[in-house]
Scaffold this motif. Structure first.
Motif, PDB file in Angstrom:
ATOM      1  N   LEU A 148      12.914  50.713  61.967  1.00  0.00           N
ATOM      2  CA  LEU A 148      12.524  50.428  63.349  1.00  0.00           C
ATOM      3  C   LEU A 148      12.751  48.961  63.699  1.00  0.00           C
ATOM      4  CD1 LEU A 148       9.228  52.515  63.493  1.00  0.00           C
ATOM      5  CD2 LEU A 148      11.349  53.014  64.724  1.00  0.00           C
ATOM      6  N   LYS A 149      12.471  48.069  62.743  1.00  0.00           N
ATOM      7  CA  LYS A 149      12.570  46.633  63.024  1.00  0.00           C
ATOM      8  C   LYS A 149      13.989  46.102  62.883  1.00  0.00           C
ATOM      9  CE  LYS A 149       9.184  45.218  60.213  1.00  0.00           C
ATOM     10  NZ  LYS A 149       8.147  44.327  59.617  1.00  0.00           N
ATOM     11  N   HIS A 150      14.685  46.545  61.828  1.00  0.00           N
ATOM     12  CA  HIS A 150      15.976  45.934  61.496  1.00  0.00           C
ATOM     13  C   HIS A 150      17.079  46.940  61.171  1.00  0.00           C
ATOM     14  CE1 HIS A 150      12.844  42.939  59.964  1.00  0.00           C
ATOM     15  NE2 HIS A 150      13.440  42.296  60.933  1.00  0.00           N
ATOM     16  N   LYS A 151      16.859  48.209  61.486  1.00  0.00           N
ATOM     17  CA  LYS A 151      17.856  49.244  61.160  1.00  0.00           C
ATOM     18  C   LYS A 151      18.173  49.279  59.663  1.00  0.00           C
ATOM     19  CE  LYS A 151      18.307  50.511  65.414  1.00  0.00           C
ATOM     20  NZ  LYS A 151      17.704  51.804  65.880  1.00  0.00           N
ATOM     21  N   LEU A 152      17.173  49.029  58.836  1.00  0.00           N
ATOM     22  CA  LEU A 152      17.244  49.087  57.366  1.00  0.00           C
ATOM     23  C   LEU A 152      18.052  47.943  56.751  1.00  0.00           C
ATOM     24  CD1 LEU A 152      17.583  52.844  56.301  1.00  0.00           C
ATOM     25  CD2 LEU A 152      15.650  51.308  55.939  1.00  0.00           C
ATOM     26  N   GLU A 153      18.393  46.943  57.537  1.00  0.00           N
ATOM     27  CA  GLU A 153      19.192  45.846  57.006  1.00  0.00           C
ATOM     28  C   GLU A 153      18.478  45.107  55.876  1.00  0.00           C
ATOM     29  OE1 GLU A 153      20.218  43.263  60.166  1.00  0.00           O
ATOM     30  OE2 GLU A 153      21.649  44.632  61.107  1.00  0.00           O
ATOM     31  N   VAL A 154      17.162  44.928  56.013  1.00  0.00           N
ATOM     32  CA  VAL A 154      16.408  44.178  55.016  1.00  0.00           C
ATOM     33  C   VAL A 154      16.127  45.051  53.795  1.00  0.00           C
ATOM     34  CG1 VAL A 154      14.274  42.916  54.540  1.00  0.00           C
ATOM     35  CG2 VAL A 154      15.383  42.705  56.783  1.00  0.00           C
ATOM     36  N   PHE A 155      15.690  46.278  54.039  1.00  0.00           N
ATOM     37  CA  PHE A 155      15.321  47.169  52.925  1.00  0.00           C
ATOM     38  C   PHE A 155      16.501  47.387  51.987  1.00  0.00           C
ATOM     39  CE2 PHE A 155      14.236  51.026  50.699  1.00  0.00           C
ATOM     40  CZ  PHE A 155      12.868  50.906  50.502  1.00  0.00           C
ATOM     41  N   GLU A 177       1.687  37.601  45.615  1.00  0.00           N
ATOM     42  CA  GLU A 177       2.787  38.371  45.031  1.00  0.00           C
ATOM     43  C   GLU A 177       3.359  39.340  46.062  1.00  0.00           C
ATOM     44  OE1 GLU A 177       3.621  41.346  41.198  1.00  0.00           O
ATOM     45  OE2 GLU A 177       1.653  40.423  41.478  1.00  0.00           O
ATOM     46  N   PHE A 178       2.472  40.016  46.793  1.00  0.00           N
ATOM     47  CA  PHE A 178       2.917  40.973  47.798  1.00  0.00           C
ATOM     48  C   PHE A 178       3.678  40.283  48.924  1.00  0.00           C
ATOM     49  CE2 PHE A 178       2.324  43.153  51.839  1.00  0.00           C
ATOM     50  CZ  PHE A 178       2.770  44.429  51.542  1.00  0.00           C
ATOM     51  N   TRP A 179       3.090  39.218  49.486  1.00  0.00           N
ATOM     52  CA  TRP A 179       3.706  38.553  50.625  1.00  0.00           C
ATOM     53  C   TRP A 179       4.948  37.752  50.227  1.00  0.00           C
ATOM     54  CZ3 TRP A 179       4.030  38.822  55.670  1.00  0.00           C
ATOM     55  CH2 TRP A 179       3.080  39.594  56.349  1.00  0.00           C
ATOM     56  N   GLY A 180       5.092  37.441  48.946  1.00  0.00           N
ATOM     57  CA  GLY A 180       6.309  36.789  48.493  1.00  0.00           C
ATOM     58  C   GLY A 180       7.537  37.636  48.769  1.00  0.00           C
ATOM     59  N   VAL A 181       7.341  38.973  48.777  1.00  0.00           N
ATOM     60  CA  VAL A 181       8.424  39.894  49.101  1.00  0.00           C
ATOM     61  C   VAL A 181       8.321  40.375  50.544  1.00  0.00           C
ATOM     62  CG1 VAL A 181       9.549  42.087  48.511  1.00  0.00           C
ATOM     63  CG2 VAL A 181       8.545  40.659  46.700  1.00  0.00           C
ATOM     64  N   ASN A 182       7.105  40.688  50.974  1.00  0.00           N
ATOM     65  CA  ASN A 182       6.912  41.285  52.301  1.00  0.00           C
ATOM     66  C   ASN A 182       7.385  40.377  53.433  1.00  0.00           C
ATOM     67  OD1 ASN A 182       5.757  43.653  53.738  1.00  0.00           O
ATOM     68  ND2 ASN A 182       4.403  42.113  54.638  1.00  0.00           N
ATOM     69  N   LYS A 183       7.389  39.057  53.202  1.00  0.00           N
ATOM     70  CA  LYS A 183       7.840  38.125  54.248  1.00  0.00           C
ATOM     71  C   LYS A 183       9.284  38.391  54.653  1.00  0.00           C
ATOM     72  CE  LYS A 183       9.124  34.495  50.918  1.00  0.00           C
ATOM     73  NZ  LYS A 183       8.797  33.134  50.424  1.00  0.00           N
ATOM     74  N   LYS A 184      10.048  39.018  53.762  1.00  0.00           N
ATOM     75  CA  LYS A 184      11.441  39.327  54.075  1.00  0.00           C
ATOM     76  C   LYS A 184      11.535  40.304  55.240  1.00  0.00           C
ATOM     77  CE  LYS A 184      13.112  38.569  49.331  1.00  0.00           C
ATOM     78  NZ  LYS A 184      13.871  39.134  48.196  1.00  0.00           N
ATOM     79  N   PHE A 185      10.536  41.172  55.372  1.00  0.00           N
ATOM     80  CA  PHE A 185      10.543  42.160  56.454  1.00  0.00           C
ATOM     81  C   PHE A 185      10.233  41.529  57.804  1.00  0.00           C
ATOM     82  CE2 PHE A 185       9.532  45.001  52.790  1.00  0.00           C
ATOM     83  CZ  PHE A 185      10.665  45.800  52.872  1.00  0.00           C
ATOM     84  N   MET A 186       9.782  40.270  57.808  1.00  0.00           N
ATOM     85  CA  MET A 186       9.498  39.574  59.055  1.00  0.00           C
ATOM     86  C   MET A 186      10.735  38.870  59.600  1.00  0.00           C
ATOM     87  SD  MET A 186       6.443  40.488  59.300  1.00  0.00           S
ATOM     88  CE  MET A 186       6.057  41.703  58.033  1.00  0.00           C
ATOM     89  N   LEU A 187      11.824  38.857  58.818  1.00  0.00           N
ATOM     90  CA  LEU A 187      13.071  38.208  59.205  1.00  0.00           C
ATOM     91  C   LEU A 187      14.194  39.249  59.205  1.00  0.00           C
ATOM     92  CD1 LEU A 187      12.704  35.116  56.845  1.00  0.00           C
ATOM     93  CD2 LEU A 187      12.001  35.252  59.252  1.00  0.00           C
TER      94      LEU A 187
END
Length: 305
Positions: A148-155, A177-187
Motif C-alpha cells: 500500500l505504501k511503496h508497491k512492495l519496493e521496500v519489502f 532492534e525492531f525499529w532498526g529495520v522497521n524504519k526502512k518502511f517509512m522511506l
C-alpha cells in the motif's frame, strides 16, 4: 506527550520520536482465569488467576504456550483440544492486536480474560497452534502494508537477516532492534522520505466487518495551477489528508443514530487515544501504526468516553 481527559487519553502532537516509543511501551494489566466449567473433576480448588502486563501492540496468541502450561493440567482438556480466549463470553480473535481487542471489549482494569480448552468456536475464530501462524500472519501484514505504501519496493529489498531481526525484536520486546529495520518502511526504496501512496489502516466496530479502503496520504488541491506557471507548480498543489478524511470514508457524517433517534458523534481511538481529526494521516502512519505498519482504529460507544 499524552494528556488525560475524561478518562481517555488525548493526544498532543510531537515531532519527537518518543511518540513511537510511547506507543511501543503501552501495556494493559490482564487477569487470566480458566473457565471453571472446564475444570477436571479431580480438582478441589480453583486455580489461581494469572496476572500479566501485556503489551498493546502484541497478540494474545504469543502467550498461548505459557497459559496452556499454567492451566491445561487443571482442566478436562485432552490431546487435540485447542486453547482460546474470551472476554465476557466474546471470543477474542488471536490475530487482532491486544490493544484493538481491549479498545473494543475492555471495560475496566485489570481486564478479565477467560481461558478455554473446550468448545472451540469454529465459526468465529481462526485456528492457531504454535507460534508459526503468528509469525506468518505478522509478516503477511507487513507485506500488505508495504504494498500500500511503496508497491512492495521496500519489502523486496529486505534480507533474511532483516526479517529475522524484525520478528525477533517484536517477539522479544526489543524496540531498538525492531525499529532498526522497521524504519526502512517509512522511506522509499531509495531511502528517501516521501508521502505514502496509500495509508494502511483497518477500522473496527463491534458486530461489524473490518473496514478497509484505499486512501492516499496527499491529494491534489481543487484549485488548478495557472497555465502560465511551470508544470512543477501543479505538482506542489497538494493537500495532506487527515484523520477526518479517512473517517469520512467510513461514515460521511462522522456520527451514528442512537435508538432515541439522536445523532451522536463517532468516538474513534487509536491505542486507546482520541486523536484529533486534524492530524495528518502521513504523521499518524509513521508514528502511531502498530508494528505491522497498519493504523488500527476502533469505533467505540460514547458511553465509554
Amino acid at each position: 506527550l499524552f494528556l488525560f481527559k475524561n478518562g481517555r487519553q488525548k493526544l498532543r502532537m510531537s515531532e519527537d520520536d518518543s511518540v513511537k516509543k510511547e506507543v511501543w511501551d503501552g501495556k494493559i494489566p490482564v487477569c487470566f482465569t480458566v473457565d471453571d466449567r472446564e475444570l477436571s473433576s479431580s480438582i478441589k480448588k480453583t486455580p489461581e488467576p494469572c496476572y500479566m502486563l501485556v503489551r498493546r501492540v502484541t497478540y494474545f496468541s504469543m502467550f498461548y504456550e505459557k497459559l496452556e502450561k499454567l492451566f491445561a493440567k487443571e482442566t478436562s482438556a485432552v490431546v487435540g483440544d485447542e486453547m482460546w480466549l474470551s472476554s465476557e463470553e466474546i471470543p477474542l480473535k488471536w490475530h487482532y492486536p491486544v490493544g484493538v481487542l481491549y479498545d473494543l471489549y475492555g471495560n475496566h482494569l485489570p481486564w478479565n480474560i477467560t481461558v478455554h480448552f473446550k468448545n472451540f468456536p469454529e465459526d468465529e475464530l481462526l485456528h492457531c497452534q504454535g507460534s508459526e501462524p503468528v509469525k506468518t500472519y505478522f509478516v503477511s501484514k507487513l507485506k500488505e502494508a508495504d504494498y500500500l505504501k511503496h508497491k512492495l519496493e521496500v519489502f523486496k529489498e529486505l534480507t533474511q537477516e532483516d526479517t529475522a531481526l524484525l520478528w525477533h525484536g517484536f517477539l522479544q520486546d526489543q524496540y531498538s532492534e525492531f525499529w532498526g529495520v522497521n524504519k526502512k518502511f517509512m522511506l522509499n526504496s531509495r531511502s528517501v522520505s516521501e508521502p505514502f501512496k496509500s495509508i494502511p489502516f483497518c477500522i473496527y466496530r463491534e458486530g461489524q466487518p473490518v473496514f478497509q479502503k484505499l486512501i492516499a496520504s496527499v491529494v491534489a488541491q481543487s484549485a488548478a495551477a495557472d497555465n502560465n506557471k511551470e508544470a512543477d507548480v501543479q505538482s506542489q498543489l497538494q493537500r495532506k489528508q487527515t484523520l477526518e478524511d479517512l473517517l469520512r470514508l467510513y461514515d460521511s457524517n462522522l456520527s451514528f443514530i442512537q435508538e432515541s433517534g439522536e445523532h451522536c458523534p463517532l468516538v474513534h481511538v487509536i491505542h486507546g487515544i482520541e486523536v484529533p481529526l486534524s492530524v495528518p494521516l502521513q504523521w499518524l502512519s509513521e508514528n502511531m501504526s502498530y508494528p505491522d505498519n497498519f493504523l488500527h482504529i476502533c469505533i467505540v460507544p460514547p458511553k465509554r468516553n
